[in-house]
Design a protein around this motif. Structure first.
Motif, PDB file in Angstrom:
ATOM      1  N   ARG A  56       0.896  -1.252   0.158  1.00  0.00           N
ATOM      2  CA  ARG A  56       0.018  -0.066  -0.039  1.00  0.00           C
ATOM      3  C   ARG A  56       0.969   1.185  -0.082  1.00  0.00           C
ATOM      4  O   ARG A  56       1.982   1.180   0.671  1.00  0.00           O
ATOM      5  CB  ARG A  56      -0.754  -0.011   1.250  1.00  0.00           C
ATOM      6  N   LEU A  57       0.332   2.097  -0.789  1.00  0.00           N
ATOM      7  CA  LEU A  57       1.147   3.593  -0.955  1.00  0.00           C
ATOM      8  C   LEU A  57       0.314   4.522  -0.161  1.00  0.00           C
ATOM      9  O   LEU A  57      -0.676   4.867  -0.447  1.00  0.00           O
ATOM     10  CB  LEU A  57       1.433   3.838  -2.361  1.00  0.00           C
ATOM     11  N   ASN A  58       1.000   5.220   0.908  1.00  0.00           N
ATOM     12  CA  ASN A  58       0.180   6.246   1.852  1.00  0.00           C
ATOM     13  C   ASN A  58       0.642   7.547   0.956  1.00  0.00           C
ATOM     14  O   ASN A  58       1.807   7.763   0.967  1.00  0.00           O
ATOM     15  CB  ASN A  58       0.514   6.167   3.129  1.00  0.00           C
ATOM     16  N   ASP A  59      -0.533   8.293   0.615  1.00  0.00           N
ATOM     17  CA  ASP A  59       0.110   9.491   0.097  1.00  0.00           C
ATOM     18  C   ASP A  59       0.507  10.488   1.099  1.00  0.00           C
ATOM     19  O   ASP A  59      -0.079  10.341   2.240  1.00  0.00           O
ATOM     20  CB  ASP A  59      -1.413   9.794  -0.926  1.00  0.00           C
ATOM     21  N   THR A  73       9.845  -2.535   0.081  1.00  0.00           N
ATOM     22  CA  THR A  73      11.084  -3.124   0.817  1.00  0.00           C
ATOM     23  C   THR A  73      10.383  -3.401   2.338  1.00  0.00           C
ATOM     24  O   THR A  73      10.665  -4.357   2.846  1.00  0.00           O
ATOM     25  CB  THR A  73      12.170  -2.028   1.102  1.00  0.00           C
ATOM     26  N   SER A  74       9.505  -2.316   2.804  1.00  0.00           N
ATOM     27  CA  SER A  74       8.890  -2.540   4.171  1.00  0.00           C
ATOM     28  C   SER A  74       8.102  -3.654   4.111  1.00  0.00           C
ATOM     29  O   SER A  74       7.968  -4.589   5.305  1.00  0.00           O
ATOM     30  CB  SER A  74       8.192  -1.529   4.632  1.00  0.00           C
ATOM     31  N   LYS A  75       7.268  -3.972   3.138  1.00  0.00           N
ATOM     32  CA  LYS A  75       6.418  -5.059   3.059  1.00  0.00           C
ATOM     33  C   LYS A  75       7.215  -6.399   2.954  1.00  0.00           C
ATOM     34  O   LYS A  75       6.652  -7.230   3.613  1.00  0.00           O
ATOM     35  CB  LYS A  75       5.475  -4.979   1.965  1.00  0.00           C
ATOM     36  N   ILE A  76       8.063  -6.582   2.141  1.00  0.00           N
ATOM     37  CA  ILE A  76       8.983  -7.717   2.049  1.00  0.00           C
ATOM     38  C   ILE A  76       9.397  -8.019   3.489  1.00  0.00           C
ATOM     39  O   ILE A  76       9.293  -9.207   4.081  1.00  0.00           O
ATOM     40  CB  ILE A  76      10.405  -7.439   1.409  1.00  0.00           C
ATOM     41  N   ASP A  78       8.182  -7.042   6.439  1.00  0.00           N
ATOM     42  CA  ASP A  78       7.064  -7.461   7.305  1.00  0.00           C
ATOM     43  C   ASP A  78       6.723  -8.999   7.103  1.00  0.00           C
ATOM     44  O   ASP A  78       6.403  -9.638   7.925  1.00  0.00           O
ATOM     45  CB  ASP A  78       5.879  -6.622   6.952  1.00  0.00           C
ATOM     46  N   VAL A  79       6.418  -9.386   5.667  1.00  0.00           N
ATOM     47  CA  VAL A  79       6.109 -10.647   5.536  1.00  0.00           C
ATOM     48  C   VAL A  79       7.132 -11.638   5.849  1.00  0.00           C
ATOM     49  O   VAL A  79       6.746 -12.654   6.316  1.00  0.00           O
ATOM     50  CB  VAL A  79       5.926 -10.728   3.718  1.00  0.00           C
ATOM     51  N   CYS A  80       8.497 -11.416   5.743  1.00  0.00           N
ATOM     52  CA  CYS A  80       9.532 -12.349   6.047  1.00  0.00           C
ATOM     53  C   CYS A  80       9.382 -12.434   7.633  1.00  0.00           C
ATOM     54  O   CYS A  80       9.447 -13.742   7.921  1.00  0.00           O
ATOM     55  CB  CYS A  80      10.844 -11.852   5.521  1.00  0.00           C
ATOM     56  N   LEU A  81       9.189 -11.385   8.262  1.00  0.00           N
ATOM     57  CA  LEU A  81       9.222 -11.661   9.714  1.00  0.00           C
ATOM     58  C   LEU A  81       8.254 -12.541  10.160  1.00  0.00           C
ATOM     59  O   LEU A  81       8.381 -13.167  10.992  1.00  0.00           O
ATOM     60  CB  LEU A  81       9.015 -10.104  10.309  1.00  0.00           C
ATOM     61  N   HIS A  82       7.218 -12.331   9.738  1.00  0.00           N
ATOM     62  CA  HIS A  82       5.868 -12.995  10.053  1.00  0.00           C
ATOM     63  C   HIS A  82       5.496 -14.358   9.443  1.00  0.00           C
ATOM     64  O   HIS A  82       4.581 -14.842   9.987  1.00  0.00           O
ATOM     65  CB  HIS A  82       4.545 -11.898   9.991  1.00  0.00           C
ATOM     66  N   GLU A  83       5.899 -14.329   8.370  1.00  0.00           N
ATOM     67  CA  GLU A  83       5.515 -15.760   7.610  1.00  0.00           C
ATOM     68  C   GLU A  83       6.784 -16.654   7.475  1.00  0.00           C
ATOM     69  O   GLU A  83       6.654 -17.696   6.805  1.00  0.00           O
ATOM     70  CB  GLU A  83       4.961 -15.394   6.166  1.00  0.00           C
ATOM     71  N   THR A  99      15.231  -3.699  -3.860  1.00  0.00           N
ATOM     72  CA  THR A  99      14.408  -3.640  -2.841  1.00  0.00           C
ATOM     73  C   THR A  99      14.455  -5.062  -2.045  1.00  0.00           C
ATOM     74  O   THR A  99      14.582  -4.757  -0.887  1.00  0.00           O
ATOM     75  CB  THR A  99      12.744  -3.588  -3.067  1.00  0.00           C
ATOM     76  N   ALA A 100      14.778  -5.930  -2.738  1.00  0.00           N
ATOM     77  CA  ALA A 100      14.923  -7.225  -2.116  1.00  0.00           C
ATOM     78  C   ALA A 100      16.413  -7.221  -1.373  1.00  0.00           C
ATOM     79  O   ALA A 100      16.486  -7.650  -0.288  1.00  0.00           O
ATOM     80  CB  ALA A 100      15.141  -8.423  -3.002  1.00  0.00           C
ATOM     81  N   TYR A 101      17.191  -6.555  -1.848  1.00  0.00           N
ATOM     82  CA  TYR A 101      18.609  -6.261  -1.398  1.00  0.00           C
ATOM     83  C   TYR A 101      18.407  -5.559   0.011  1.00  0.00           C
ATOM     84  O   TYR A 101      18.917  -5.878   0.913  1.00  0.00           O
ATOM     85  CB  TYR A 101      19.820  -5.641  -2.351  1.00  0.00           C
ATOM     86  N   PHE A 102      17.837  -4.540  -0.224  1.00  0.00           N
ATOM     87  CA  PHE A 102      17.708  -3.721   0.921  1.00  0.00           C
ATOM     88  C   PHE A 102      16.900  -4.480   2.134  1.00  0.00           C
ATOM     89  O   PHE A 102      17.344  -4.364   3.132  1.00  0.00           O
ATOM     90  CB  PHE A 102      16.954  -2.254   0.537  1.00  0.00           C
TER      91      PHE A 102
END
Ligand code: GMT
Length: 380
Positions: A56-59, A73-76, A78-83, A99-102
């Motif tokens: 999601r992109l918050n304006d 990056t933040s979503k990756i 988040d998903v990795c930490l929880h899944e 983004t994956a590297y970051f």
């Protein structure tokens, strides 16, 4: 395995391959987490092993361009930490590989190692990626992926030629799902399109400049003067208006623009010839899907197309923009029923080499290798 997939959710080839791969992996019992800004176009139905995480992109008034890379990056993370992903597979280098590297670096601060596989699809290398605006980031993120794959030998060569790459690139070709791309009897549809038994030619693309849709129209106008035929143009994009204008002045009643279609396999089922005159094409997934539906291909010889469309066997390949050559080859096929039937059969047989069931295990094997190597790196 618990697999994260980052891709574009659109009809474009890289998004299609990523989605079909994810679906195939889910059918093999893996858990698959799609991470992207919209539900992928080919992710139509519920599957117990498939999860979709929307970026999601918050304006904010300061942002003229909301920072997608940061949100992804933040979503990756988040998903990795929880899944608890075992591996992340990103399709199309820009901006997914960086983004994956970051995300990987952020996860390290949580003591989590996330192996990353990047698949190069084509324009991320041949067109957009080598632009100096993006090149340093693309080079760095390819070199810092744990595993890199390209969809054809031609794309692998282009990557080494245009970027300073020290990483091994494994070629894993694109694939087709024969459960979907199969010739079916659409006689009623054929009658409606070609009531007098005309030949049916089909072009499918995103109508970008690189697809050279003007060549499709030019060759068709010459072909249709000699051989009664119809042309179906499927897809939409920036060059469509130009193509429609070209058609209006010359062979209007024989050409139909069908726009974006969900069930392209139904149109392919009535086709005699698929046309792909692209200026550049790393693979040509649309050609492979046509071949799976027993349609021979008349294409340019750009990039990776000749690896898929075998000249003189599954169709013909000619130099980019050589309209006379296209027309000559079309006449050879369309004027000879016996030869056309042979090419249809040969196109199908060649497509079988790219059956999803044959290519999927190559990805599974590659993931295993990258996960093992990444474990060894940590213990070293
Ligand atoms: O063809 C496009 O413009 C879409 C593009 C994409 O990146 O989504 O397609 C590229 O990836 C496909 C899947 O790997 C390949 O089959 C296409 O050949 C490739 N397109 C180009 O190289 C122009």
């Amino acid at each position: 395995m618990n697999i994260g997939i980052v891709c574009y959710p659109t009809f474009g080839g890289s998004g299609v391959i990523a989605t079909e791969l994810g679906k195939g992996l889910a059918n093999h019992g893996h858990s698959v987490h799609f991470i992207t800004y919209r539900q992928p176009a080919r992710l139509e139905s519920f599957h117990e092993n498939i999860y979709y995480h929307e970026v999601r992109l918050n304006d904010y008034p300061l942002f003229e361009h909301p920072p997608y890379d940061t949100a992804l990056t933040s979503k990756i993370v988040d998903v990795c930490l929880h899944e608890h992903l075992d591996i992340l597979h990103v399709h199309y280098a820009i901006p997914h590989a960086s983004t994956a590297y970051f995300a990987k670096q952020i996860l390290k601060s949580h003591d989590i190692q996330l192996p990353v596989v990047t698949t190069l699809h084509g324009t991320d290398i041949t067109l957009v990626g080598k632009d100096p605006v993006y090149e340093p980031v693309v080079t760095f993120s390819i070199n810092n992926s744990d595993g890199v794959t390209a969809v054809s030998e031609s794309l692998k060569r282009d990557t080494y030629e245009h970027f300073d790459i020290v990483k091994d690139i494994e070629v894993i070709p694109n694939f087709v799902d024969f459960n979907r791309f199969v010739k079916t009897n659409k006689e009623h549809f054929k009658k409606a399109i070609a009531p007098n038994g005309e030949r049916i030619l089909v072009h499918i693309s995103n109508f970008r400049k690189v697809k050279r849709v003007q060549d499709v129209i030019k060759m068709f106008c010459i072909i249709s003067k000699e051989i009664p035929s119809k042309l179906l143009m499927i897809g939409d994009g920036p060059e469509r208006v130009m193509a429609e204008n070209m058609v209006r002045n010359i062979c209007h009643s024989d050409v139909r623009f069908l726009g974006k279609q969900e069930a392209v396999e139904e149109v392919l089922s009535i086709a005699d010839l698929f046309i792909l005159p692209s200026e550049s094409e790393s693979f040509g997934l649309a050609a492979l899907e046509a071949m799976a539906c027993e349609v021979p291909v008349l294409s340019s010889n750009a990039g990776g197309i000749p690896e898929v469309n075998i000249d003189g066997v599954t169709g013909f390949t000619v130099n980019v923009g050589d309209i006379d050559a296209y027309v000559k080859k079309a006449f050879i096929l369309l004027n000879d029923n016996h030869l056309l039937q042979r090419f249809k059969k040969q196109a199908f047989e060649e497509a079988e080499k790219y059956d999803l069931n044959k290519i999927l295990p190559l990805y599974e094997k590659f993931y295993q290798k990258i996960i093992e190597e990444s474990k060894t790196k940590v213990t070293d």
